[in-house]
Scaffold this active site. Structure first.
Site, PDB file in Angstrom:
ATOM      1  N   ALA A  13       0.916  -1.244  -0.193  1.00  0.00           N
ATOM      2  CA  ALA A  13      -0.170  -0.173  -0.052  1.00  0.00           C
ATOM      3  C   ALA A  13       0.714   1.233  -0.216  1.00  0.00           C
ATOM      4  O   ALA A  13       0.395   2.083  -0.779  1.00  0.00           O
ATOM      5  CB  ALA A  13      -0.992   0.164   1.214  1.00  0.00           C
ATOM      6  N   GLY A  16       1.767   1.719  -3.442  1.00  0.00           N
ATOM      7  CA  GLY A  16       0.729   1.923  -4.261  1.00  0.00           C
ATOM      8  C   GLY A  16      -0.121   3.154  -4.148  1.00  0.00           C
ATOM      9  O   GLY A  16      -0.605   3.863  -5.171  1.00  0.00           O
ATOM     10  N   ASP A  17       0.089   3.875  -2.963  1.00  0.00           N
ATOM     11  CA  ASP A  17      -0.400   5.268  -2.539  1.00  0.00           C
ATOM     12  C   ASP A  17       0.405   6.165  -3.740  1.00  0.00           C
ATOM     13  O   ASP A  17      -0.069   7.010  -4.111  1.00  0.00           O
ATOM     14  CB  ASP A  17      -0.089   5.377  -1.054  1.00  0.00           C
ATOM     15  CG  ASP A  17      -0.558   6.785  -0.709  1.00  0.00           C
ATOM     16  OD1 ASP A  17      -1.859   7.334  -1.341  1.00  0.00           O
ATOM     17  OD2 ASP A  17       0.378   7.443  -0.186  1.00  0.00           O
ATOM     18  N   ALA A  18       1.742   6.044  -3.646  1.00  0.00           N
ATOM     19  CA  ALA A  18       2.554   6.940  -4.481  1.00  0.00           C
ATOM     20  C   ALA A  18       2.283   6.743  -5.902  1.00  0.00           C
ATOM     21  O   ALA A  18       2.146   7.620  -6.513  1.00  0.00           O
ATOM     22  CB  ALA A  18       4.052   6.598  -4.007  1.00  0.00           C
ATOM     23  N   GLU A 100      -4.882   0.513  -2.367  1.00  0.00           N
ATOM     24  CA  GLU A 100      -3.429   0.955  -2.601  1.00  0.00           C
ATOM     25  C   GLU A 100      -2.643  -0.254  -2.649  1.00  0.00           C
ATOM     26  O   GLU A 100      -1.478  -0.568  -3.346  1.00  0.00           O
ATOM     27  CB  GLU A 100      -2.885   1.943  -1.485  1.00  0.00           C
ATOM     28  CG  GLU A 100      -3.623   3.070  -1.462  1.00  0.00           C
ATOM     29  CD  GLU A 100      -3.373   3.932  -0.132  1.00  0.00           C
ATOM     30  OE1 GLU A 100      -2.973   3.389   0.543  1.00  0.00           O
ATOM     31  OE2 GLU A 100      -3.779   5.280  -0.429  1.00  0.00           O
TER      32      GLU A 100
END
Length: 131
Positions: A13, A16-18, A100
């Site tokens: 995550a 994935g967030d970035a 994410e």
């Protein structure tokens, strides 16, 4: 570490967030928006915990994900995080963490075409939802 499938949901995550945010920022710039405060406000429609939870729930409802992808979503959703979102309840935050996690998994395993397919779908759904 080369076998990214062994990473825990929160590590996936984190990446994935970035990655998702970069795709959204690229998209907004491509749309011609240049004012930072407007960009930030527009990005929130896509990257907030509420938006991500909405999107992953739609993906599940529409049977968009493979079994493998659903497993990585669940790995993130079920991970025990010691932080929480500023503007979302715990359940929404955990569902968004799953979203994410899925994005991080697809990115780290170099499934770029699939990642971009899902992000394009997300952009389309947010556009429909916000008129």
């Amino acid at each position: 570490m080369k076998d990214y499938t062994q990473l825990n949901g929160l590590a996936l995550a984190y990446v994935g967030d970035a990655i998702y945010e970069i795709y959204i920022r690229d998209y907004l710039i491509e749309q011609g928006e240049t004012k930072p405060n407007k960009l930030h406000r527009a990005a929130t429609n896509y990257v907030s915990a509420n938006a991500q939870a909405y999107l992953i729930q739609r993906m599940l409802k529409d049977n968009l994900l493979t079994d493998d992808e659903e497993n990585f979503y669940r790995r993130g959703r079920n991970a025990k995080s010691h932080t929480s979102a500023k503007n979302a309840d715990v359940t929404t935050y955990r569902i968004a963490t799953g979203f994410e996690s899925l994005m991080g998994y697809l990115h780290l395993t170099k499934q770029t075409a699939r990642l971009e397919e899902l992000i394009d779908w997300c952009i389309q759904k947010v556009g429909e939802k916000n008129g």
